[in-house]
Every structure is written in structure tokens, then in C-alpha cells.
Design a protein around this motif. Structure first.
Motif, PDB file in Angstrom:
ATOM      1  N   LEU A  41      21.129  -0.366  -6.268  1.00  0.00           N
ATOM      2  CA  LEU A  41      19.959   0.369  -5.806  1.00  0.00           C
ATOM      3  C   LEU A  41      18.693  -0.360  -6.238  1.00  0.00           C
ATOM      4  N   VAL A  42      17.622  -0.127  -5.475  1.00  0.00           N
ATOM      5  CA  VAL A  42      16.360  -0.815  -5.722  1.00  0.00           C
ATOM      6  C   VAL A  42      15.221   0.193  -5.661  1.00  0.00           C
ATOM      7  N   SER A  43      14.355   0.168  -6.688  1.00  0.00           N
ATOM      8  CA  SER A  43      13.107   0.924  -6.599  1.00  0.00           C
ATOM      9  C   SER A  43      12.016  -0.036  -6.144  1.00  0.00           C
ATOM     10  N   CYS A  44      11.075   0.475  -5.371  1.00  0.00           N
ATOM     11  CA  CYS A  44      10.060  -0.406  -4.803  1.00  0.00           C
ATOM     12  C   CYS A  44       8.786   0.392  -4.509  1.00  0.00           C
ATOM     13  N   LEU A  45       7.648  -0.240  -4.735  1.00  0.00           N
ATOM     14  CA  LEU A  45       6.347   0.355  -4.406  1.00  0.00           C
ATOM     15  C   LEU A  45       5.578  -0.659  -3.573  1.00  0.00           C
ATOM     16  N   TYR A  46       5.152  -0.212  -2.384  1.00  0.00           N
ATOM     17  CA  TYR A  46       4.431  -1.087  -1.452  1.00  0.00           C
ATOM     18  C   TYR A  46       3.032  -0.527  -1.261  1.00  0.00           C
ATOM     19  N   ALA A  47       2.032  -1.407  -1.376  1.00  0.00           N
ATOM     20  CA  ALA A  47       0.631  -0.995  -1.212  1.00  0.00           C
ATOM     21  C   ALA A  47      -0.040  -1.882  -0.172  1.00  0.00           C
ATOM     22  N   HIS A  48      -0.656  -1.233   0.843  1.00  0.00           N
ATOM     23  CA  HIS A  48      -1.437  -1.943   1.862  1.00  0.00           C
ATOM     24  C   HIS A  48      -2.906  -1.817   1.469  1.00  0.00           C
ATOM     25  N   ILE A  49      -3.545  -2.947   1.147  1.00  0.00           N
ATOM     26  CA  ILE A  49      -4.914  -2.955   0.640  1.00  0.00           C
ATOM     27  C   ILE A  49      -5.848  -3.420   1.752  1.00  0.00           C
ATOM     28  N   ASP A  50      -6.799  -2.574   2.107  1.00  0.00           N
ATOM     29  CA  ASP A  50      -7.784  -2.882   3.145  1.00  0.00           C
ATOM     30  C   ASP A  50      -9.156  -2.928   2.481  1.00  0.00           C
ATOM     31  N   LEU A  51      -9.623  -4.153   2.205  1.00  0.00           N
ATOM     32  CA  LEU A  51     -10.900  -4.305   1.526  1.00  0.00           C
ATOM     33  C   LEU A  51     -12.063  -3.936   2.430  1.00  0.00           C
ATOM     34  N   ALA A  52     -11.931  -4.149   3.722  1.00  0.00           N
ATOM     35  CA  ALA A  52     -13.027  -3.836   4.644  1.00  0.00           C
ATOM     36  C   ALA A  52     -13.260  -2.330   4.706  1.00  0.00           C
ATOM     37  N   ARG A  53     -12.203  -1.554   4.767  1.00  0.00           N
ATOM     38  CA  ARG A  53     -12.339  -0.100   4.809  1.00  0.00           C
ATOM     39  C   ARG A  53     -12.446   0.518   3.419  1.00  0.00           C
ATOM     40  N   GLY A  54     -12.075  -0.254   2.399  1.00  0.00           N
ATOM     41  CA  GLY A  54     -12.122   0.272   1.050  1.00  0.00           C
ATOM     42  C   GLY A  54     -11.100   1.357   0.806  1.00  0.00           C
ATOM     43  N   GLN A  55      -9.847   1.085   1.178  1.00  0.00           N
ATOM     44  CA  GLN A  55      -8.802   2.070   0.948  1.00  0.00           C
ATOM     45  C   GLN A  55      -7.456   1.387   0.716  1.00  0.00           C
ATOM     46  N   ILE A  56      -6.547   2.168   0.142  1.00  0.00           N
ATOM     47  CA  ILE A  56      -5.197   1.685  -0.143  1.00  0.00           C
ATOM     48  C   ILE A  56      -4.207   2.688   0.434  1.00  0.00           C
ATOM     49  N   GLY A  57      -3.191   2.185   1.145  1.00  0.00           N
ATOM     50  CA  GLY A  57      -2.085   3.005   1.605  1.00  0.00           C
ATOM     51  C   GLY A  57      -0.831   2.628   0.842  1.00  0.00           C
ATOM     52  N   LEU A  58      -0.171   3.629   0.237  1.00  0.00           N
ATOM     53  CA  LEU A  58       0.989   3.340  -0.613  1.00  0.00           C
ATOM     54  C   LEU A  58       2.210   4.135  -0.169  1.00  0.00           C
ATOM     55  N   ALA A  59       3.355   3.514  -0.335  1.00  0.00           N
ATOM     56  CA  ALA A  59       4.631   4.195  -0.128  1.00  0.00           C
ATOM     57  C   ALA A  59       5.577   3.771  -1.251  1.00  0.00           C
ATOM     58  N   SER A  60       6.365   4.734  -1.749  1.00  0.00           N
ATOM     59  CA  SER A  60       7.224   4.472  -2.904  1.00  0.00           C
ATOM     60  C   SER A  60       8.671   4.791  -2.579  1.00  0.00           C
ATOM     61  N   ALA A  61       9.550   3.898  -3.008  1.00  0.00           N
ATOM     62  CA  ALA A  61      10.988   4.143  -2.936  1.00  0.00           C
ATOM     63  C   ALA A  61      11.495   4.377  -4.352  1.00  0.00           C
ATOM     64  N   GLY A  62      11.181   5.567  -4.886  1.00  0.00           N
ATOM     65  CA  GLY A  62      11.663   5.950  -6.214  1.00  0.00           C
ATOM     66  C   GLY A  62      11.095   5.138  -7.359  1.00  0.00           C
ATOM     67  N   HIS A  63       9.941   4.503  -7.161  1.00  0.00           N
ATOM     68  CA  HIS A  63       9.369   3.649  -8.197  1.00  0.00           C
ATOM     69  C   HIS A  63       8.384   4.435  -9.053  1.00  0.00           C
ATOM     70  N   VAL A  64       8.166   3.937 -10.301  1.00  0.00           N
ATOM     71  CA  VAL A  64       7.202   4.591 -11.189  1.00  0.00           C
ATOM     72  C   VAL A  64       5.819   4.523 -10.552  1.00  0.00           C
TER      73      VAL A  64
END
Length: 758
Positions: free
Chosen positions: A629-652
Motif C-alpha cells: 500500500l502507498v500513502s500519497c499527497l498531491y498538491a496543484h500549486i497555481d501561483l497566478a491564482r494564488g491557490q493550492i488544490g490538494l488530494a490525499s491518499a491516506g497521507h499525513v
């Protein structure tokens, strides 16, 4: 065994001894009041053997520079701790962070011979003081049984009944080391919460002394030994009365100090032991009496010193006289009663000792201790460090060269007490030459000992002598009938190797050989495993205008225990990026290989919505069927809009700090771990990322610290994000806060991102 010459004028018995030197230690003809000598005083001459067996390392004598070095307040604090707790002895270890060693600096109420095996302890060692220091907690061991269960190596080296406690020296700045205390065997049992609190407070008190002393505090090179205060007094109309009293009794009486030296003896005792008083005062019985030179006799003495309990045994004085000997210890020494065992008493001799002389019991236990320590070493450098920290002091040596046989030559793997130029000239000597002691010892498999340069020059005139050393022990390292290398112990002054020294060092050579053989194999597999792991992590991170980035990876695995922690930063365009961090289950090559596949899958789908990236990666894992099994955290960083979109697969969850807001843990809705199933949802959490925002992604090795509350630790780490440090400095501060002494129990990966200030 020979001892130092005794002065010509010697007392004929105890009464005359006290007439020459009164109970208080002053030469006086008498008086109406005689007071017992204070603990630690030695009214008689001492033998040749120093407390640790080497004159160059006189443990047991007060350090001459105690006041100048600033160690006196530390000694006072230790004496106070011993008195307040009713302990029989104790000591203070200070940490040498450069060498990761705990060194004994002050000791109280201990035998120097016992302390010799414990002058230095690796900070990583599984011993009570090591655990107290590393884990910042009080360690209590109430009995020998508890010691055997919790610390089997310590129990094997000190197989006596006693209670033991160790407390960290936790100061305002850092932990400086550990305080330990010992109690007699009747103190065994469970410590109450109040006692544990008092022990912790005593440790903090010592730490405050160190910090208040500041730069004025210079720890001594050798332990500063202090006596236990509070010895009882006796009163008499005459200073001679105590000795006269003992001389009238039919038994013999002897006083030993904590080092086992005779400081007082009656004429009757000397007669029973078969020697004149002048031949016994200042000596150790098992050294001045050949028939007492046996393991059991010395072991009884050590039992009395450490356990502080009476010990009785019977020993045969050749040819046919059995003597009953009773030892009664306290904090200042041991009182001994000697009497003839009456024939026809019907009782069997108590623990009758064998009459064959043997190795010193201290040396035997020392070998057990060093053997146990050698089983714990991992790499070649660990072997070198252990020899330098524990074996050299134990045998009074001050230099060491450890060489390994490689392609017909002796390659130096480590050294201590030599300059670089000397080591370069000695490195690479041929193995097959009999012209050098190292080559001869390895070819014949027999250790060679040279007490002075004359002996070496006589036997090996062609051997290079460029170091200025004055005595040598060449120990061949043979493992499974294979020559592994050679270990050379050296001395700055001529040194006589006793039969005990030669026997123990010969045995030690075999243990070092096995440890070195294992260590070289470990280093090879360790290098291979971590080369693989390093190849699967990004060599460098891309740079972005407006985003400052730093990352760290700290492995905790051993040998081929490769971790599965990973991180990555992927450039999507000039204003967007994808940050990912994850942890593959397990610590092995399969985990590392799967980690590489997960990174590849994320790279292939980066730029899509965060939930889609995790879902597609999950489908790839389902096709691979890795059983991990793998835990994973993915973050999409948009500097132009100044926001972060995150999704987590059981990660801290990550840590977040935005300007003007309190830092904390970013709560996001987690999805299932990768590898559980397919077509599972991964919720997206979107948060603003204004200029100055700091985001910390990490694996659980950073926050899962034994004995630490998870919420409190993550909260404290989040507070660090509000500081002015740049990411490269801040990421190190995060790791140092969780693991101030290093040695994490799990791999750690940290990826830190900070949006530049507007």
C-alpha cells in the motif's frame, strides 16, 4: 603478583598502624576522641595496579584540576543527588556530540575497576543512560531480573543485585547527557511517580549547573571521583582503643577501600592470611596472596561493592586450611572478618573457590561487555569508534590502527591517535611479508606484544617506526579461518602486557575480526541499497519565479532496508507546479522499486485535477498487483491564482502558514490508500496561497516520535513555519525539532514550499 615496595618502617599490627596514623588520618600520639577516617581516605600505601589497571588512567583519584575546570559544582550536585536519594553511588555522563559518545565525567561511591568498563558509552547504545539521554526520560531498573529483561548486555557485564536509575540532563538549551544512581539490592522494587519526578528534577538541576557555568565549564578528560559523605563516627577515650579492641578478638579483621585495597589489618588477620602486615597493607588480597588470585574471590568483592550486601565465602589457604571470610560493605569501603573454619563443624564450605588462578573477574566481565558491544556495531566506522571509545580506555592504550586485508595489502580502515602523514605512510603494507609485525601476526594468526621499542627493534629491525609509539599489541583478525585484517593497539609510553591482558586481547581480536567482517559486508550492501534509493529520488528540484523550495530525505534503514518515502516537484508551466510526497509500505528493495513506479505514474498524469492524478496512479498500482500500500499527497500549486488544490491518499496532512494567520495543520478530506481498490474517490481541498504562504509536506517519520504526543508535536512544528527562516534553513529546523539527537526510527521526507512575499 608483585606490588610496590613497602616503606621500611611498617606496623607490626593494627594497633601499631593506628599509633603511626590515627583514625582521623593524622599522625598523633593519641587523644581523648578519635574519629573514623572519612570515606575515600587511604591511610596505607597503594599497590602498583591503578583502579583501572593502568597508571596512565587513574580512575578513582580526584582530578587535580577539578576546581580550575569548573567540575566542582557538578561534583557537589552529584553528591547531593546521592545523599537525597539514599543511593550507594552514581555518576554523570556528558555527551560528545561530535563522536556521539557519553563520557563518564564525575562518579561517586564507585569502584574505579567497575567504572573502567563504562568510561565511555555510545549515545546509540541500548543501555539505561543511553535510553535516558536519547528519549529524554527517566529510566528505572528495580532489580537484576528487570535489567536482564530490558538490558541483557548490561546485565551480563554486571551480574549483581542492585537497583539502577538514569535521568536525562535536560536543560533549557539541550540535553547534556545523563545522571545515573545505584542502590543496594534491598532497594529493589518499583519507583513511585514522586520518585521518578525527583530523579527528573535532579537531572534538570545538573543541566542548569552546566548552562549557568557556560564557557567556564571544561569537563575533565578523566572521571573526577568523589567519596560519599555521611560516614558514621565512633568515639573513644583513646585513639588506640578501636585497634586494641579488634586485636583482642580471636578473629582477624581487615578494611578494604572501594578499590579493594587493604587500608587496615589486625595482626591476627595477617597471621591467618600467612603474611606480615607490611606485605599486605595497600595491596589487593587477590594480588598479594597467590592462593586468592582466582575469579570467585574477586567476584565476591565486586558483588559486595555493587550490591552493597554482605557476602560470605570460604577459601582454601594452602595446604589444608579453610578460612571463612565475611564481607560487610558500605559507602566508604568493606569490613572483612577472617576466621579459621573449625574442623568437624559438619558444615560444607560456603562457595568454596577453586585453587587454580584465573583471569581477573573484572577483565572477564569487561570482555563480556565488549563482546556484547561488538555484536551491535553495524558499519566499519562503528567498529573503529567502538575500539577508540571503549577498548582503548579499557586497556590503557592511546592509539589504534584498524586494517583490512584487501588484494594482498593491509588497507587502513580507521585509526585513532595518529596524524594523517603517518597513516598515509603505513597504509597499503603487504600482507605476505614477515618483515613487519602486522604481516607476521596475520600470517601466523598469533598476536604479538612489544613492551618497548627495544623489543620491537630486536625482533623486527626492518619494521618502520615513524610514529614515536613506545609499546604495541598486534592482534591478527581471523574470521572463519580467513585473514580479515589486523588491529594494532599502541601506547605513548612503555607498557607491560600481563597474562590477563594477553589472554583478553587475544579473545578480543577474534571478536573484532567477526565484527569487521560483518561491517564490511554491511557497508557494501548499505551503499548499494542507498545508491538505488538515491537514483529513484529527484537529483534536483526545478526553480520557479515566485516560489522558494527546499527538500530533505533522511533514511533510517540499515543494510538493504531501503525505504519507500519519496517526494517530487514537477514544473507544469511558468506559474503552475505539482508537488507530491508519499510513503510506500515496507523497507526493502520491493518498496523502493514500487516508489519509482509511483513517481513515474504521477509524472505521467501531473497537470490533471489532483483527484484524477491519484485515481489514475491507483489504477496503475492495481494493474501491477504489488501487494503493498502507498500513502500519497498531491498538491496543484497555481501561483497566478494564488491557490493550492490538494488530494490525499491516506497521507499525513500538511502544515500551513499564511501571513496574518496562526500556523497549523491543514485539515483535508483524505481518500483511501493507493493499492486498496479501483474507482475510489479522492476529495479535493482548495485553499488560498497568498504571497508569504508556507506549505510543508512530509512523511510520518517526521512526527511519529516514540513517547511524544502527535498533536502537540505537529502543532509545535507548525509554529516554526511562522519564523523568518528561508525554506532551506526551515526544513532542517523541522527535522531537528522532532529528532534533536538524530537517529529517527523511520525514514523522513520533507518538501517545503514558500510563496515569495509580494
Amino acid at each position: 603478583m608483585a606490588t610496590e615496595p613497602i616503606p621500611a618502617e611498617e606496623p607490626s599490627g593494627a594497633a601499631e598502624a593506628l599509633r603511626r596514623k590515627g583514625p582521623g588520618g593524622d599522625a598523633e600520639p593519641g587523644g581523648a576522641h578519635a574519629q573514623k577516617a572519612s570515606p575515600g581516605e587511604n591511610p596505607g600505601p597503594v599497590g602498583t595496579s591503578s583502579p583501572v589497571g593502568t597508571p596512565s588512567n587513574p580512575v578513582g583519584k580526584p582530578s587535580p584540576g577539578a576546581k580550575a575546570s569548573g567540575v566542582e559544582p557538578l561534583a557537589d550536585a552529584l553528591a547531593l543527588a546521592v545523599r537525597r536519594t539514599g543511593a550507594s553511588g552514581g555518576g554523570i555522563y556528558l555527551v560528545d556530540e561530535t563522536r556521539q559518545l557519553l563520557s563518564l565525567k564525575v562518579a561517586c561511591g564507585l569502584s574505579g575497576e567497575v567504572a573502567a568498563s563504562w568510561l565511555q558509552v555510545p549515545a546509540t547504545a541500548s543501555v539505561p543512560v543511553g535510553d535516558a539521554f536519547r528519549e529524554d526520560r527517566v529510566v528505572w531498573v528495580g532489580s537484576q531480573e528487570e535489567m536482564a529483561l530490558a538490558y541483557p548486555q548490561t546485565a551480563a557485564a554486571l551480574p549483581y543485585r542492585y537497583a539502577f536509575a538514569a535521568a536525562p540532563l535536560s536543560g533549557r538549551i539541550r540535553c547534556w547527557g545523563a545522571l545515573f544512581l545505584t542502590w543496594p539490592s534491598d532497594h529493589s522494587g518499583r519507583a513511585s511517580p514522586r520518585e521518578m519526578g525527583n530523579l527528573a528534577a535532579l537531572g534538570r538541576r545538573v543541566a542548569r549547573i552546566i548552562e549557568d557555568t557556560g564557557r567556564n565549564f571544561v569537563p575533565p578528560d578523566e572521571p573526577h571521583m568523589i567519596p560519599v559523605d555521611g560516614a558514621s563516627e565512633y568515639f573513644a577515650l583513646s585513639a588506640h582503643a578501636p585497634a586494641d579492641l579488634l586485636e583482642r578478638l580471636p578473629e582477624g579483621f581487615v578494611a578494604l577501600d572501594l578499590e579493594g585495597r587493604i587500608t587496615f589489618i589486625t595482626s591476627r588477620a595477617a597471621s591467618l592470611l600467612g603474611r606480615h602486615v607490611s606485605q599486605l597493607l595497600g595491596t589487593r588480597p587477590w594480588q598479594s596472596l597467590p592462593w586468592m588470585d582466582q575469579v570467585l574471590v574477586e567476584d565476591h568483592y565486586r558483588t559486595a561493592v555493587i550490591s552493597r550486601e554482605p557476602v560470605g565465602f570460604t577459601v582454601l589457604r594452602p595446604p589444608d586450611t579453610w578460612l571463612d571470610i565475611d564481607l560487610h560493605p558500605d559507602s566508604s569501603g568493606i569490613s572483612v572478618r577472617v576466621d579459621v573454619r573449625r574442623s568437624g563443624s559438619g558444615d560444607q564450605p560456603r562457595t568454596a573457590a577453586a585453587t587454580t588462578p584465573g583471569a581477573s573477574v573484572g577483565r572477564l566481565y569487561q570482555l563480556v561487555h565488549l563482546a556484547a558491544a561488538l555484536t551491535d556495531v553495524v558499519g566499519v566506522q562503528d567498529v573503529v569508534d567502538l575500539i577508540a571509545a571503549q577498548i582503548l580506555p579499557a586497556f590503557g592504550a592511546d592509539g589504534m590502527i584498524l586494517s583490512a586485508a584487501d588484494a594482498g595489502r593491509l588497507r587502513i580502515m580507521g585509526h585513532h591517535g595518529y596524524d594523517r602523514r603517518t597513516i598515509e605512510s603505513l597504509d597499503g603494507l603487504p600482507v605476505d611479508t614477515s618483515l613487519t609485525p602486522a604481516g607476521e601476526a596475520l600470517l601466523r594468526g598469533v598476536p604479538l606484544f612489544f613492551a618497548d621499542p627495544g623489543e620491537l627493534a630486536r625482533d623486527y629491525p626492518a619494521a618502520p617506526r615513524i610514529s614515536g609509539k613506545q609499546a604495541w599489541a598486534f592482534l591478527p583478525l581471523i574470521s572463519d579461518s580467513r585473514p580479515v585484517g589486523c588491529c594494532i593497539l599502541t601506547y605513548a609510553r612503555p607498557h607491560t602486557f600481563t597474562a590477563d591482558d594477553r589472554a583478553i586481547l587475544t579473545s578480543l581480536g577474534g571478536l573484532v575480526a567477526q565484527a569487521l567482517d560483518r561491517a564490511r559486508l554491511y557497508d557494501a550492501t548499505h551503499a548499494l541499497a542507498h545508491t538505488l534509493q538515491k537514483a529513484l529520488l529527484p537529483r534536483s528540484l526545478p526553480t520557479f519565479s515566485g516560489l522558494d523550495v527546499a527538500a530533505r530525505y533522511l533514511p533510517a534503514g540499515h543494510g538493504v532496508d531501503v525505504g519507500g518515502d519519496f517526494y517530487d516537484l514537477i514544473r507544469l508551466d511558468h506559474t503552475t507546479a505539482a508537488a507530491v510526497i508519499g510513503d510506500v509500505q515496507g523497507h526493502n528493495v520491493a518498496a523502493a522499486a514500487l516508489m519509482g513506479q509511483v513517481r513515474t505514474a504521477v509524472h505521467a498524469t501531473a497537470g490533471a485535477r489532483p483527484d484524477e492524478v491519484l485515481a489514475r496512479t491507483n489504477r496503475v498500482l492495481a494493474d501491477l498487483e504489488p501487494d503493498l500500500l502507498v500513502s500519497c499527497l498531491y498538491a496543484h500549486i497555481d501561483l497566478a491564482r494564488g491557490q493550492i488544490g490538494l488530494a490525499s491518499a491516506g497521507h499525513v496532512p500538511p502544515l500551513l502558514h499564511r501571513p496574518g494567520e496562526s500556523p497549523g495543520v491543514l485539515e483535508i478530506d483524505p481518500g483511501p490508500l493507493l493499492g486498496i481498490g479501483v474507482d475510489l474517490p479522492y476529495p479535493i481541498t482548495t485553499v488560498p496561497m497568498p504571497p508569504g504562504t508556507t506549505l510543508a509536506l512530509y512523511t510520518d517519520g517526521l512526527v511519529e516520535v516514540p513517547g511524544t504526543d502527535l498533536d502537540r508535536l505537529t502543532g509545535a512544528l507548525a509554529q516554526l513555519l511562522a519564523g523568518p527562516s528561508r525554506p532551506a534553513r526551515l526544513v532542517d529546523k523541522l527535522i531537528l525539532h522532532s529528532w534533536p539527537h538524530g537517529l529517527p526510527t523511520d525514514d523522513i521526507a520533507v518538501l517545503l514550499l514558500k510563496a515569495d512575499e509580494a
